[in-house]
Write an enzyme that holds these catalytic residues in place. Structure first.
Site, PDB file in Angstrom:
ATOM      1  N   GLU A  17     -47.912  40.971   4.236  1.00 46.71           N
ATOM      2  CA  GLU A  17     -47.304  42.314   4.225  1.00 46.71           C
ATOM      3  C   GLU A  17     -45.795  42.163   4.032  1.00 46.71           C
ATOM      4  OE1 GLU A  17     -47.917  45.661   7.333  1.00 46.71           O
ATOM      5  OE2 GLU A  17     -45.867  44.949   7.695  1.00 46.71           O
ATOM      6  N   THR A  48     -45.371  48.221   2.843  1.00 47.31           N
ATOM      7  CA  THR A  48     -45.357  49.306   3.839  1.00 47.31           C
ATOM      8  C   THR A  48     -44.759  50.582   3.250  1.00 47.31           C
ATOM      9  OG1 THR A  48     -43.195  48.779   4.737  1.00 47.31           O
ATOM     10  CG2 THR A  48     -45.086  47.655   5.738  1.00 47.31           C
ATOM     11  N   ALA A  51     -42.280  52.660   7.033  1.00 49.29           N
ATOM     12  CA  ALA A  51     -42.460  52.145   8.398  1.00 49.29           C
ATOM     13  C   ALA A  51     -41.105  51.833   9.009  1.00 49.29           C
ATOM     14  CB  ALA A  51     -43.340  50.904   8.382  1.00 49.29           C
ATOM     15  N   GLY A 109     -49.748  57.633  10.108  1.00 43.43           N
ATOM     16  CA  GLY A 109     -48.311  57.448  10.367  1.00 43.43           C
ATOM     17  C   GLY A 109     -48.017  57.791  11.812  1.00 43.43           C
ATOM     18  N   ASP A 110     -46.859  57.319  12.291  1.00 42.46           N
ATOM     19  CA  ASP A 110     -46.492  57.571  13.690  1.00 42.46           C
ATOM     20  C   ASP A 110     -45.857  58.939  13.840  1.00 42.46           C
ATOM     21  OD1 ASP A 110     -47.384  55.274  15.000  1.00 42.46           O
ATOM     22  OD2 ASP A 110     -45.681  54.129  14.212  1.00 42.46           O
ATOM     23  N   HIS A 148     -55.668  52.345  19.853  1.00 49.50           N
ATOM     24  CA  HIS A 148     -54.410  52.966  19.417  1.00 49.50           C
ATOM     25  C   HIS A 148     -53.729  53.564  20.653  1.00 49.50           C
ATOM     26  CE1 HIS A 148     -51.866  56.177  17.669  1.00 49.50           C
ATOM     27  NE2 HIS A 148     -51.670  55.267  16.720  1.00 49.50           N
TER      28      HIS A 148
HETATM   29  P1  FAD Z   1     -55.504  57.913  12.875  1.00 48.31           P
HETATM   30  O1  FAD Z   1     -56.656  57.113  12.328  1.00 48.31           O
HETATM   31  O2  FAD Z   1     -55.301  59.263  12.323  1.00 48.31           O
HETATM   32  O3  FAD Z   1     -55.510  57.873  14.406  1.00 48.31           O
HETATM   33  C1  FAD Z   1     -54.387  58.338  15.171  1.00 48.31           C
HETATM   34  C2  FAD Z   1     -54.816  58.625  16.592  1.00 48.31           C
HETATM   35  O4  FAD Z   1     -55.682  59.760  16.622  1.00 48.31           O
HETATM   36  C3  FAD Z   1     -55.616  57.504  17.258  1.00 48.31           C
HETATM   37  O5  FAD Z   1     -55.262  57.467  18.610  1.00 48.31           O
HETATM   38  C4  FAD Z   1     -57.065  57.941  17.084  1.00 48.31           C
HETATM   39  O6  FAD Z   1     -57.909  57.368  18.065  1.00 48.31           O
HETATM   40  C5  FAD Z   1     -56.911  59.447  17.266  1.00 48.31           C
HETATM   41  N1  FAD Z   1     -57.935  60.270  16.601  1.00 48.31           N
HETATM   42  C6  FAD Z   1     -58.512  60.090  15.407  1.00 48.31           C
HETATM   43  N2  FAD Z   1     -59.390  61.083  15.144  1.00 48.31           N
HETATM   44  C7  FAD Z   1     -59.348  61.933  16.203  1.00 48.31           C
HETATM   45  C8  FAD Z   1     -60.005  63.154  16.526  1.00 48.31           C
HETATM   46  N3  FAD Z   1     -60.877  63.738  15.706  1.00 48.31           N
HETATM   47  N4  FAD Z   1     -59.719  63.751  17.715  1.00 48.31           N
HETATM   48  C9  FAD Z   1     -58.826  63.188  18.573  1.00 48.31           C
HETATM   49  N5  FAD Z   1     -58.170  62.024  18.316  1.00 48.31           N
HETATM   50  C10 FAD Z   1     -58.424  61.402  17.145  1.00 48.31           C
HETATM   51  N6  FAD Z   1     -47.041  53.204   9.728  1.00 48.31           N
HETATM   52  C11 FAD Z   1     -46.187  53.619   8.746  1.00 48.31           C
HETATM   53  O7  FAD Z   1     -45.481  54.612   8.916  1.00 48.31           O
HETATM   54  N7  FAD Z   1     -46.089  52.919   7.552  1.00 48.31           N
HETATM   55  C12 FAD Z   1     -46.833  51.808   7.302  1.00 48.31           C
HETATM   56  O8  FAD Z   1     -46.712  51.224   6.232  1.00 48.31           O
HETATM   57  C13 FAD Z   1     -47.745  51.357   8.312  1.00 48.31           C
HETATM   58  N8  FAD Z   1     -48.513  50.260   8.106  1.00 48.31           N
HETATM   59  C14 FAD Z   1     -49.448  49.898   9.060  1.00 48.31           C
HETATM   60  C15 FAD Z   1     -50.307  48.826   8.790  1.00 48.31           C
HETATM   61  C16 FAD Z   1     -51.275  48.446   9.729  1.00 48.31           C
HETATM   62  C17 FAD Z   1     -52.205  47.296   9.417  1.00 48.31           C
HETATM   63  C18 FAD Z   1     -51.372  49.135  10.976  1.00 48.31           C
HETATM   64  C19 FAD Z   1     -52.390  48.714  12.002  1.00 48.31           C
HETATM   65  C20 FAD Z   1     -50.515  50.199  11.245  1.00 48.31           C
HETATM   66  C21 FAD Z   1     -49.554  50.605  10.299  1.00 48.31           C
HETATM   67  N9  FAD Z   1     -48.712  51.694  10.519  1.00 48.31           N
HETATM   68  C22 FAD Z   1     -47.827  52.103   9.532  1.00 48.31           C
HETATM   69  C23 FAD Z   1     -48.730  52.419  11.804  1.00 48.31           C
HETATM   70  C24 FAD Z   1     -49.691  53.624  11.801  1.00 48.31           C
HETATM   71  O9  FAD Z   1     -49.239  54.620  10.913  1.00 48.31           O
HETATM   72  C25 FAD Z   1     -49.737  54.145  13.250  1.00 48.31           C
HETATM   73  O10 FAD Z   1     -50.385  53.237  14.079  1.00 48.31           O
HETATM   74  C26 FAD Z   1     -50.244  55.560  13.446  1.00 48.31           C
HETATM   75  O11 FAD Z   1     -49.824  56.019  14.742  1.00 48.31           O
HETATM   76  C27 FAD Z   1     -51.749  55.728  13.382  1.00 48.31           C
HETATM   77  O12 FAD Z   1     -52.225  55.635  12.123  1.00 48.31           O
HETATM   78  P2  FAD Z   1     -53.818  55.691  11.846  1.00 48.31           P
HETATM   79  O13 FAD Z   1     -54.009  55.764  10.404  1.00 48.31           O
HETATM   80  O14 FAD Z   1     -54.506  54.612  12.604  1.00 48.31           O
HETATM   81  O15 FAD Z   1     -54.136  57.115  12.528  1.00 48.31           O
END
Ligand code: FAD
Length: 295
Positions: A17, A48, A51, A109-110, A148
């Site tokens: 990455e 990324t 991020a 995303g965060d 998460h």
């Molecule tokens: P989601 O899959 O949408 O989940 C987010 C939260 O919501 C989780 O707690 C999940 O359990 C919960 N959730 C899901 N569905 C529901 C539902 N129906 N009801 C209630 N809760 C639910 N961030 C960046 O900004 N840029 C990057 O390039 C980047 N690269 C990354 C690469 C990797 C390998 C990883 C592991 C993370 C990366 N991140 C990046 C961070 C990521 O964006 C964050 O961890 C973000 O907070 C969650 O993204 P997600 O796609 O997992 O979210």
């Protein structure tokens, strides 16, 4: 090439990455990183997307396209949706298509304090569904061996991981972790929940106490005693801590390989020296695993 297909051809997929340079640096600075990585044997390179809070989103597509068209390496372009409207995402997909980029790591995303959350995409699987309907992309998702930070339980988080697969994710990359035992418990639970897609592990080499403090703050990762002891012993000496961190990451990877991990993804932090040293430590092992897999 669809990255998910690599998991059928290889026992262990190996990748890096990188992140785009900040907006006040010329985009060309990435060429130096790419030229060095080009010489390290790997299967693909992920880039990324905004991020770390820096607003360099626009650069991700350009760099992914450069990786593909200038360096002939397969890119995985990260994409987040938390503040995006459907039209904006459509534009990014068009730009990726124009740049010959077919692999996307789709995430929510965060949540940043004070930002307006557009409700076009609430969770990552809404984005995956949208990309899948647009067609022509190979989709990956993020997953979390320790859960998460926002999720009520690991079990629930894994159920949402399965939902990502149902909405189009064809492989996963994990959040960094330092205790392989937690990953083995997680992967067993994920398989029992119906996650069949390949899961590649994200490895972050630890080279300073400041870095680990930030990681714990952002991801809540548990730090095993062995790693805390290394930090306490060598943390005050940059060279010694870098070496100790590389050894720790190498041992972590060796244990994962012995336990049949499907892929290793190194969070390089654009530090080529560390990416090179880890790759040199393990490349013959990975090569041999892949050769014997092919029979
Ligand atoms: P989601 O899959 O949408 O989940 C987010 C939260 O919501 C989780 O707690 C999940 O359990 C919960 N959730 C899901 N569905 C529901 C539902 N129906 N009801 C209630 N809760 C639910 N961030 C960046 O900004 N840029 C990057 O390039 C980047 N690269 C990354 C690469 C990797 C390998 C990883 C592991 C993370 C990366 N991140 C990046 C961070 C990521 O964006 C964050 O961890 C973000 O907070 C969650 O993204 P997600 O796609 O997992 O979210």
């Amino acid at each position: 090439m669809e990255i998910s297909k690599l998991f059928k051809e290889k026992k262990i997929v190996y990748s890096f990455e990188i992140f785009p340079p900040k907006l006040n640096s010329p985009i060309e600075v990435i060429y130096d990183t790419l030229s060095h990585l080009e010489n390290l044997k790997h299967d693909y390179l992920s880039v990324t997307y905004g991020a770390g809070g820096s607003d360099v989103k626009s650069r991700t597509c350009d760099i992914a396209s450069i990786i593909k068209n200038k360096y002939n390496i397969e890119p995985l372009s990260h994409l987040t949706c938390i503040n995006s409207k459907k039209d904006e995402v459509r534009q990014v997909l068009d730009a990726l298509r124009d740049g010959n980029v077919t692999n996307i790591l789709a995430m929510r995303g965060d949540k940043q304090p004070g930002t307006i959350v557009a409700d076009d995409f609430k969770f990552s699987y809404h984005l995956m569904d949208f990309i899948a309907r647009n067609g022509g992309f190979n989709i990956a998702g993020a997953c979390y061996p320790e859960g998460h930070p926002e999720c009520e339980s690991l079990t629930k988080d894994i159920e949402y991981m399965k939902k990502k697969q149902d909405c189009g994710a064809e492989f996963f990359i994990t959040q960094m972790f330092f205790d392989n035992g937690l990953f083995y418990e997680f992967i067993n639970k994920a398989r029992k929940t119906g996650v069949t897609a390949p899961v590649q592990v994200g490895i972050m080499p630890i080279t300073s106490t400041k870095q680990i403090e930030r990681i714990v703050y952002l991801s809540g990762a548990r730090i095993p005693q062995k790693l805390s002891k290394l930090l306490a012993r060598y943390g005050s000496n940059k060279e010694a801590m870098t070496q100790a961190g590389i050894i720790y990451a190498t041992e972590q990877i060796m244990d994962l390989v012995e336990n049949n991990v499907q892929g290793i993804h190194i969070y390089t932090m654009n530090n080529l020296n560390i990416a090179r040293r880890i790759t040199e430590n393990i490349n013959s092992v990975i090569s041999m695993e892949n050769t014997s897999y092919l029979g």
